[in-house]
Structures are given as structure tokens and as C-alpha cells.
Design a protein around this motif. Structure first.
Motif, short mmCIF file in Angstrom:
data_model
loop_
_atom_site.label_atom_id
_atom_site.label_comp_id
_atom_site.label_asym_id
_atom_site.label_seq_id
_atom_site.Cartn_x
_atom_site.Cartn_y
_atom_site.Cartn_z
N GLY A 153 0.78 -1.31 -0.11
CA GLY A 153 -0.09 -0.12 -0.01
C GLY A 153 0.78 1.16 -0.07
O GLY A 153 1.63 1.51 -0.82
N ALA A 154 0.57 2.18 0.94
CA ALA A 154 1.72 3.09 1.28
C ALA A 154 2.91 3.20 1.89
O ALA A 154 3.65 3.90 2.47
N GLU A 155 3.13 1.95 2.47
CA GLU A 155 4.22 1.52 3.25
C GLU A 155 5.35 0.97 2.55
O GLU A 155 5.22 0.18 1.72
N VAL A 156 6.60 1.26 2.93
CA VAL A 156 7.85 0.69 2.50
C VAL A 156 7.99 -0.16 3.54
O VAL A 156 8.16 0.06 4.89
N VAL A 157 8.30 -1.49 3.27
CA VAL A 157 8.34 -2.61 4.36
C VAL A 157 9.80 -3.55 4.31
O VAL A 157 10.18 -3.47 3.07
N ARG A 158 10.32 -4.00 5.07
CA ARG A 158 11.65 -4.73 4.97
C ARG A 158 11.43 -6.21 5.59
O ARG A 158 10.98 -6.22 6.67
N ALA A 170 4.57 6.35 3.16
CA ALA A 170 4.57 7.82 2.40
C ALA A 170 2.91 8.30 2.35
O ALA A 170 1.95 7.47 2.77
N PRO A 171 2.74 9.34 1.98
CA PRO A 171 1.45 10.09 1.80
C PRO A 171 0.38 9.64 0.85
O PRO A 171 -0.81 9.75 1.00
N GLN A 172 0.86 8.79 -0.10
CA GLN A 172 0.12 8.14 -1.25
C GLN A 172 0.51 6.45 -1.51
O GLN A 172 1.59 6.12 -0.78
#
Length: 204
Positions: A153-158, A170-172
Motif C-alpha cells: 500500500g503506502a508503506e515501505v516494508v523490509r 508515504a502520503p500516497q
């Protein structure tokens, strides 16, 4: 192809590194247009395109070209294809979840990573390993087999080899990811571009 890029159906990404390499992927709009119809384009110097049979009728959603002459593609019905020796072939054994829609695939060394909504797996040494997954998992950027970034979605995940952690929101919604040198880069709606520092994943 230029018309598809201009129309927002296909995204063109120039890859950093030695040699001119370009990756193409379907945007959300492109995925909504219908099936890719089992044809994968082989790019000849970035100027001409020739249809190349992929030996599948499944909708293909992503392709990754890690080196000259090799590629991996994935899509509907758990389809995973590899391009080697001038031909496409299905990965064997087949991906174990034939109902999965795979939206991202990346090859790192001998390992192939695939992801989709609630799906994350690695193919290595002739076997599939299901790994911890997340909803809306896409845009894989594996730095190693135990250090993989993705959008959710709007997340960067690790992924650290065991589980996923959220590193940045992120905002989008994020739509594309890649690697530029040592940096992981994500882009999304409304022109959002994230250039995180992967050591702490803070936007620049």
C-alpha cells in the motif's frame, strides 16, 4: 510501446549500472486493460520490439531482467516463467499456489522472489519456500536473500529473512520500486518519490 508509456498503461524505468538497461512494467491502469495474452516483448536495443511466445496464456503482471539474456516474469494463476538460452520456460516445479496473482518478481543470484496480495515466496535450488507475507505486497527490491524491501500500500516494508517490518509510510499508495546504487527508491500517486536511506529508511 511509446504510446503505452505515454498513455500511462506501461511504466518505463531506466536502470542504473553499466550498460543501458530499461525495465518495463504494467501500471495499475495497464493491469486493468486486460490480459497480456501470453506474449512477452523482447526489446532489441530499446528501438524495435518483437513478439516472443512465452508458452503461457496466463496474464503476466511483471518482468525483471537481472542480466543480459535472462529474465523472470510472473502473473495470474501463480505463473512464473524464466528466460534463458533464448527461450521462455515455466519454472519447475510450478509455484505451489495456482490461485495466486503474482504482481512482482525479482531474481537475485540463483534465487527468484515472487510476491502478491498475501503471498511471498522464494525459489532456490529447485524448490519453493513460502515466506512471511503481507497484504498488498508488491514492488520487490531484494538486496540479498535476507534483506528484501517491498511496498505494501503506502508503506515501505523490509523483510529480514524471518518477518516484515514497516520502515516508512508515504502520503500516497506506492506503485513502483527499484534500486539506484545502494538506495532503494519508491514512487507513488501524486508524484511521490521516496529515496530512503536503507540504513534507517528516512526520506531525503
Amino acid at each position: 510501446v511509446k504510446e503505452l508509456v505515454a498513455g500511462g498503461s506501461v511504466e518505463r524505468r531506466r536502470c542504473a549500472g553499466v550498460g543501458a538497461r530499461v525495465e518495463y512494467s504494467l501500471t495499475e491502469k495497464g493491469r486493468d486493460l486486460g490480459p497480456v495474452c501470453g506474449a512477452i516483448l523482447q526489446w532489441a536495443g530499446g528501438v524495435n520490439a518483437t513478439a516472443m511466445p512465452s508458452n503461457t496464456t496466463a496474464n503476466l503482471n511483471a518482468v525483471h531482467c537481472p542480466t543480459a539474456g535472462s529474465a523472470v516474469a510472473c502473473g495470474a494463476s501463480g505463473t512464473v516463467m524464466v528466460y534463458r538460452n533464448s527461450a521462455w520456460a515455466a519454472v519447475t516445479p510450478a509455484f505451489p499456489n495456482a490461485s495466486a496473482t503474482l504482481t512482482s518478481c525479482r531474481q537475485v543470484g540463483a534465487a527468484i522472489f515472487v510476491a502478491g496480495d498475501g503471498v511471498f515466496a522464494r525459489f532456490e535450488a529447485g524448490a519453493w519456500t513460502n515466506l512471511a507475507s503481507r497484504p498488498q505486497l508488491s514492488d520487490l527490491v531484494p538486496l540479498s536473500s535476507t534483506d528484501v524491501y517491498a511496498s505494501s500500500g503506502a508503506e515501505v516494508v523490509r523483510f529480514d529473512g524471518t518477518s516484515w517490518t514497516s520502515r516508512f509510510t508515504a502520503p500516497q499508495v506506492l506503485r513502483a520500486g527499484g534500486q539506484v546504487g545502494a538506495r532503494v527508491v519508491y514512487a507513488g500517486g501524486a508524484g511521490v518519490v521516496i529515496l530512503p536511506d536503507v540504513r534507517g529508511l528516512h526520506p531525503y
